[in-house]
Design a protein around this motif. Structure first.
Motif, PDB file in Angstrom:
ATOM      1  N   ALA A 299       0.846  -1.198   0.000  1.00  0.00           N
ATOM      2  CA  ALA A 299       0.000   0.000   0.000  1.00  0.00           C
ATOM      3  C   ALA A 299       0.879   1.245   0.000  1.00  0.00           C
ATOM      4  N   PRO A 300       0.374   2.372  -0.474  1.00  0.00           N
ATOM      5  CA  PRO A 300       1.146   3.623  -0.396  1.00  0.00           C
ATOM      6  C   PRO A 300       1.492   3.945   1.060  1.00  0.00           C
ATOM      7  N   ALA A 301       2.694   4.466   1.255  1.00  0.00           N
ATOM      8  CA  ALA A 301       3.166   4.788   2.615  1.00  0.00           C
ATOM      9  C   ALA A 301       2.666   6.171   3.005  1.00  0.00           C
ATOM     10  N   THR A 302       1.390   6.270   3.327  1.00  0.00           N
ATOM     11  CA  THR A 302       0.795   7.578   3.615  1.00  0.00           C
ATOM     12  C   THR A 302       1.137   8.095   5.002  1.00  0.00           C
ATOM     13  N   ARG A 303       1.529   7.199   5.923  1.00  0.00           N
ATOM     14  CA  ARG A 303       1.800   7.611   7.301  1.00  0.00           C
ATOM     15  C   ARG A 303       3.284   7.723   7.617  1.00  0.00           C
ATOM     16  N   ALA A 304       4.116   7.120   6.813  1.00  0.00           N
ATOM     17  CA  ALA A 304       5.535   6.949   7.173  1.00  0.00           C
ATOM     18  C   ALA A 304       6.239   8.277   7.406  1.00  0.00           C
ATOM     19  N   ALA A 305       6.055   9.244   6.517  1.00  0.00           N
ATOM     20  CA  ALA A 305       6.811  10.498   6.618  1.00  0.00           C
ATOM     21  C   ALA A 305       6.548  11.212   7.938  1.00  0.00           C
ATOM     22  N   ALA A 306       5.287  11.259   8.365  1.00  0.00           N
ATOM     23  CA  ALA A 306       4.966  11.953   9.615  1.00  0.00           C
ATOM     24  C   ALA A 306       5.602  11.244  10.807  1.00  0.00           C
ATOM     25  N   TRP A 307       5.601   9.922  10.781  1.00  0.00           N
ATOM     26  CA  TRP A 307       6.181   9.169  11.899  1.00  0.00           C
ATOM     27  C   TRP A 307       7.707   9.221  11.871  1.00  0.00           C
ATOM     28  N   GLN A 308       8.299   9.272  10.699  1.00  0.00           N
ATOM     29  CA  GLN A 308       9.741   9.460  10.604  1.00  0.00           C
ATOM     30  C   GLN A 308      10.141  10.794  11.233  1.00  0.00           C
ATOM     31  N   ALA A 309       9.341  11.813  10.979  1.00  0.00           N
ATOM     32  CA  ALA A 309       9.629  13.136  11.545  1.00  0.00           C
ATOM     33  C   ALA A 309       9.536  13.102  13.067  1.00  0.00           C
ATOM     34  N   MET A 310       8.564  12.347  13.593  1.00  0.00           N
ATOM     35  CA  MET A 310       8.452  12.238  15.045  1.00  0.00           C
ATOM     36  C   MET A 310       9.639  11.519  15.646  1.00  0.00           C
TER      37      MET A 310
END
Length: 222
Positions: free
Chosen positions: A211-222
């Motif tokens: 599936a597209p990684a729609t959540r990854a970037a925000a969690w990487q930033a955290m």
């Protein structure tokens, strides 16, 4: 026994957790008192550079004692292709980091020619466990899922930090026993101290679709 963590300009995520895991492993497998291990770790941390990116590894071996290996860290990595194992889980001591490192490194390297950056370990009954050198998490129905600690998985420090972030953000966490096919169409991550969160962008050796990684970037930033 071994443990490692990323040092970026003198900063480390979850260093206390790494120290606790290493000390517990040295106690459980070699009978080394935790204060002795902590004294070594305190000295090792003083030797770490305060600038640049590094991936030091601390080790303990019977007959060789403690050792610090100072290694430069590679550049940050992005998403990766994940390949499920096509054989049994042959780890000797999956709950401890160190005894199986050579085997796990070889397993990851064995799928590199397929373009895969990580190998997914499965139980004899096909239950999803973890990556060769990473934890694995996935999203289902708005919940962050991962294998339960009752399964033979390493107590990952990075996974622990992610689950702490989930608790702080009010995100539901589910410890889920699932088969490989159950990951079809889900956002799946690998997680490690070196690379943090890496979304699975494609699968190799299986018809599963990522599936597209729609959540990854925000969690990487955290």
């Amino acid at each position: 026994m071994a443990d490692s963590w990323l040092v970026a300009n003198g900063l480390v995520r979850g260093l206390v957790y790494h120290a606790q895991r290493f000390a517990q492993s040295c106690l459980d497998r070699h009978g080394v008192p935790p204060p002795v291990t902590m004294e070594f770790l305190d000295a090792a941390v003083q030797e770490l550079p305060r600038s640049g990116r590094w991936f030091p590894r601390v080790e303990f071996g019977a007959g060789t004692g403690f050792r610090l290996r100072l290694r430069p860290a590679p550049p940050p990595a992005g998403g990766l292709i994940l390949c499920p194992a096509d054989g049994p889980d042959n780890r000797k001591d999956p709950l401890v980091k160190g005894p199986d490192l050579d085997l796990l490194t070889q397993l990851r390297q064995s799928v590199a020619h397929l373009g895969a950056g990580e190998l997914l370990l499965l139980s004899s009954s096909g239950v999803v466990l973890e990556g060769a050198l990473s934890a694995v998490l996935w999203w289902r129905d708005g919940q962050l899922c991962t294998a339960p600690p009752s399964l033979p998985v390493l107590p990952s420090v990075t996974r622990r930090l992610i689950l702490e972030l989930a608790a702080e953000a009010g995100v539901a966490v589910r410890f889920e026993v699932c088969q490989l096919a159950d990951l079809a169409g889900l956002e799946v991550w690998t997680a490690s101290a070196l690379h943090g969160i890496r979304p699975v962008t494609a699968w190799s050796g299986t018809p599963l679709q990522a599936a597209p990684a729609t959540r990854a970037a925000a969690w990487q930033a955290m």
